[in-house]
Design a protein around this motif. Structure first.
Motif, PDB file in Angstrom:
ATOM      1  N   GLU A 232       0.751  -1.351  -0.177  1.00  0.00           N
ATOM      2  CA  GLU A 232       0.011  -0.174   0.049  1.00  0.00           C
ATOM      3  C   GLU A 232       0.907   1.231  -0.040  1.00  0.00           C
ATOM      4  O   GLU A 232       1.922   1.363   0.565  1.00  0.00           O
ATOM      5  CB  GLU A 232      -0.710  -0.123   1.327  1.00  0.00           C
ATOM      6  CG  GLU A 232      -0.296  -0.173   2.509  1.00  0.00           C
ATOM      7  CD  GLU A 232      -0.989   0.036   3.789  1.00  0.00           C
ATOM      8  OE1 GLU A 232      -2.048   0.303   3.703  1.00  0.00           O
ATOM      9  OE2 GLU A 232      -0.256  -0.282   4.820  1.00  0.00           O
TER      10      GLU A 232
ATOM     11  N   GLU B  77       9.561  -4.101   6.616  1.00  0.00           N
ATOM     12  CA  GLU B  77       9.652  -3.958   8.183  1.00  0.00           C
ATOM     13  C   GLU B  77       9.465  -5.292   8.952  1.00  0.00           C
ATOM     14  O   GLU B  77      10.378  -5.940   9.935  1.00  0.00           O
ATOM     15  CB  GLU B  77       8.533  -3.150   8.811  1.00  0.00           C
ATOM     16  CG  GLU B  77       8.834  -1.754   8.445  1.00  0.00           C
ATOM     17  CD  GLU B  77       7.594  -0.700   8.681  1.00  0.00           C
ATOM     18  OE1 GLU B  77       7.801   0.473   8.428  1.00  0.00           O
ATOM     19  OE2 GLU B  77       6.466  -1.204   8.898  1.00  0.00           O
TER      20      GLU B  77
ATOM     21  N   HIS C 130       0.626   5.897  10.232  1.00  0.00           N
ATOM     22  CA  HIS C 130       1.001   5.132   8.835  1.00  0.00           C
ATOM     23  C   HIS C 130       2.125   6.201   8.239  1.00  0.00           C
ATOM     24  O   HIS C 130       1.668   7.191   8.060  1.00  0.00           O
ATOM     25  CB  HIS C 130      -0.291   5.100   8.111  1.00  0.00           C
ATOM     26  CG  HIS C 130      -0.086   4.588   6.998  1.00  0.00           C
ATOM     27  ND1 HIS C 130       0.051   3.349   6.507  1.00  0.00           N
ATOM     28  CD2 HIS C 130      -0.051   4.997   5.538  1.00  0.00           C
ATOM     29  CE1 HIS C 130       0.200   2.803   5.397  1.00  0.00           C
ATOM     30  NE2 HIS C 130       0.045   4.020   4.723  1.00  0.00           N
TER      31      HIS C 130
ATOM     32  N   THR D 280       6.532  -1.155   2.407  1.00  0.00           N
ATOM     33  CA  THR D 280       7.175  -0.746   3.735  1.00  0.00           C
ATOM     34  C   THR D 280       6.928  -1.857   4.763  1.00  0.00           C
ATOM     35  O   THR D 280       7.694  -2.381   5.379  1.00  0.00           O
ATOM     36  CB  THR D 280       6.325   0.612   4.057  1.00  0.00           C
ATOM     37  OG1 THR D 280       7.323   1.529   3.085  1.00  0.00           O
ATOM     38  CG2 THR D 280       7.128   0.866   5.567  1.00  0.00           C
ATOM     39  N   ASP D 281       5.484  -2.121   4.973  1.00  0.00           N
ATOM     40  CA  ASP D 281       4.965  -3.147   5.935  1.00  0.00           C
ATOM     41  C   ASP D 281       5.620  -4.461   5.937  1.00  0.00           C
ATOM     42  O   ASP D 281       6.151  -5.134   6.755  1.00  0.00           O
ATOM     43  CB  ASP D 281       3.544  -3.245   5.930  1.00  0.00           C
ATOM     44  CG  ASP D 281       3.050  -1.972   6.435  1.00  0.00           C
ATOM     45  OD1 ASP D 281       3.449  -1.030   6.698  1.00  0.00           O
ATOM     46  OD2 ASP D 281       1.729  -2.028   6.521  1.00  0.00           O
TER      47      ASP D 281
ATOM     48  N   GLU E 132       7.783   4.915  10.847  1.00  0.00           N
ATOM     49  CA  GLU E 132       8.242   4.088   9.909  1.00  0.00           C
ATOM     50  C   GLU E 132       9.291   4.819   8.957  1.00  0.00           C
ATOM     51  O   GLU E 132      10.223   3.925   8.370  1.00  0.00           O
ATOM     52  CB  GLU E 132       6.694   3.945   9.095  1.00  0.00           C
ATOM     53  CG  GLU E 132       5.894   3.028   9.636  1.00  0.00           C
ATOM     54  CD  GLU E 132       4.834   2.349   8.715  1.00  0.00           C
ATOM     55  OE1 GLU E 132       4.854   1.192   8.484  1.00  0.00           O
ATOM     56  OE2 GLU E 132       4.071   3.126   8.214  1.00  0.00           O
TER      57      GLU E 132
ATOM     58  N   HIS F  23       2.596   4.670   1.006  1.00  0.00           N
ATOM     59  CA  HIS F  23       3.117   5.019   2.366  1.00  0.00           C
ATOM     60  C   HIS F  23       3.547   6.320   2.195  1.00  0.00           C
ATOM     61  O   HIS F  23       4.633   6.832   2.074  1.00  0.00           O
ATOM     62  CB  HIS F  23       3.893   4.118   2.941  1.00  0.00           C
ATOM     63  CG  HIS F  23       3.720   2.939   3.620  1.00  0.00           C
ATOM     64  ND1 HIS F  23       3.046   1.986   3.237  1.00  0.00           N
ATOM     65  CD2 HIS F  23       3.859   2.687   5.077  1.00  0.00           C
ATOM     66  CE1 HIS F  23       3.098   1.117   4.089  1.00  0.00           C
ATOM     67  NE2 HIS F  23       3.079   1.546   5.418  1.00  0.00           N
TER      68      HIS F  23
HETATM   69 ZN   LIG Z   1       2.976   0.637   7.176  1.00  0.00          ZN
END
Ligand SMILES: [Zn+2]
Length: 253
Positions: free
Chosen positions: A30, A44, A158, A40-41, A163, A32
């Motif tokens: 998604e 991580e 978010h 990104t998620d 992040e 960011h």
């Molecule tokens: Zn994220």
């Protein structure tokens, strides 16, 4: 080859190994803010799960990190270009098949290593727990594991300072220059109760944020990302170790 990463290890190593705990990182694909990658998620969870597993493994925990599931629940971002959505019922089906495999193979503990706020696990775990009573199923949100206020100045949830700092530390080549960062300003619901946290509705992402971010990233630095990464992986590795060694029939004192 890291022996605690399933995607890297091999049959020669595995045919005589028994794992105590499977760890399933689950992210999202998604937007960011303007400046961070869609993965990104996933980045991580890949890095945090692997480092935490390494620390736990070195203490003697038999943990195995499964490949990261790259798509999450993005029902609130349906009009944001190429944000990929898995419906909760699809997540249920995927998780059910993974648990069936673990159950058949005799790996009786599973930690869902969640990396995306839109993924909700409680109702899924309740239902699958009933279906697979031999398996201990739990989930963690690494982003809630340590007090972020000790590491970051600005709140957010978010593509925020936290992040952005993590990505500056883990994948600096994938972060756009600072001039490109949006301010991550969130529009709040006119009905105050929604900000108080005791009533909830899904946020329509394109209406609450111009740049898709929630939380100002401007104070992010690589150094903050590194400090936070170390604190989170230290704490997570303890959790991995404790679950690995726990007697799940005798959890309560
Ligand atoms: Zn994220």
């Amino acid at each position: 080859m890291r022996p605690y990463i399933l995607a890297e290890t091999n049959w020669k190593a595995l045919k005589n190994t028994e794992f105590e705990l499977a760890i399933l990182p689950w992210g999202a694909t998604e937007a960011h803010n303007y400046h961070l990658p869609y993965a990104t998620d996933n980045i991580e969870s890949d890095y945090i799960a692997a480092e935490s597993a390494k620390i736990a493994w070195n203490k003697g925990a038999k943990v195995i990190v499964l490949p990261t599931i790259p798509f999450g629940v993005n029902t609130g971002q349906s009009d944001i270009y190429l944000d990929m959505n898995l419906n909760p019922s699809t997540q249920f089906a995927i998780l059910s098949d993974i648990i069936e495999t673990l159950n058949r193979q005799g790996v009786y503990k599973l930690l869902i290593f969640n990396s995306h706020g839109g993924n909700n696990w409680k109702s899924i775990i309740r239902e699958l727990g009933l279906k697979y009573p031999n398996i201990f199923i739990c989930f963690s949100n690494w982003f809630q594991s340590v007090d972020r206020n000790k590491y970051f100045e600005n709140p957010g949830d978010h593509a925020d300072e936290m992040e952005t700092s993590l990505l500056l530390y883990l994948k600096p080549d994938l972060v756009l220059p600072k001039e490109e960062w949006g301010d991550g300003k969130e529009r709040k619901n006119r009905i105050k109760a929604f900000s108080e946290g005791w009533v909830w509705t899904e946020r329509k992402w394109s209406q609450i944020s111009e740049d898709t971010g929630v939380g100002n990233p401007k104070a992010a630095t690589k150094e903050k990302g590194e400090k936070y990464f170390k604190a989170v992986t230290e704490k997570m590795s303890n959790l991995f170790y404790e679950i690995s060694k726990a007697d799940i029939q005798n959890l309560y004192k």
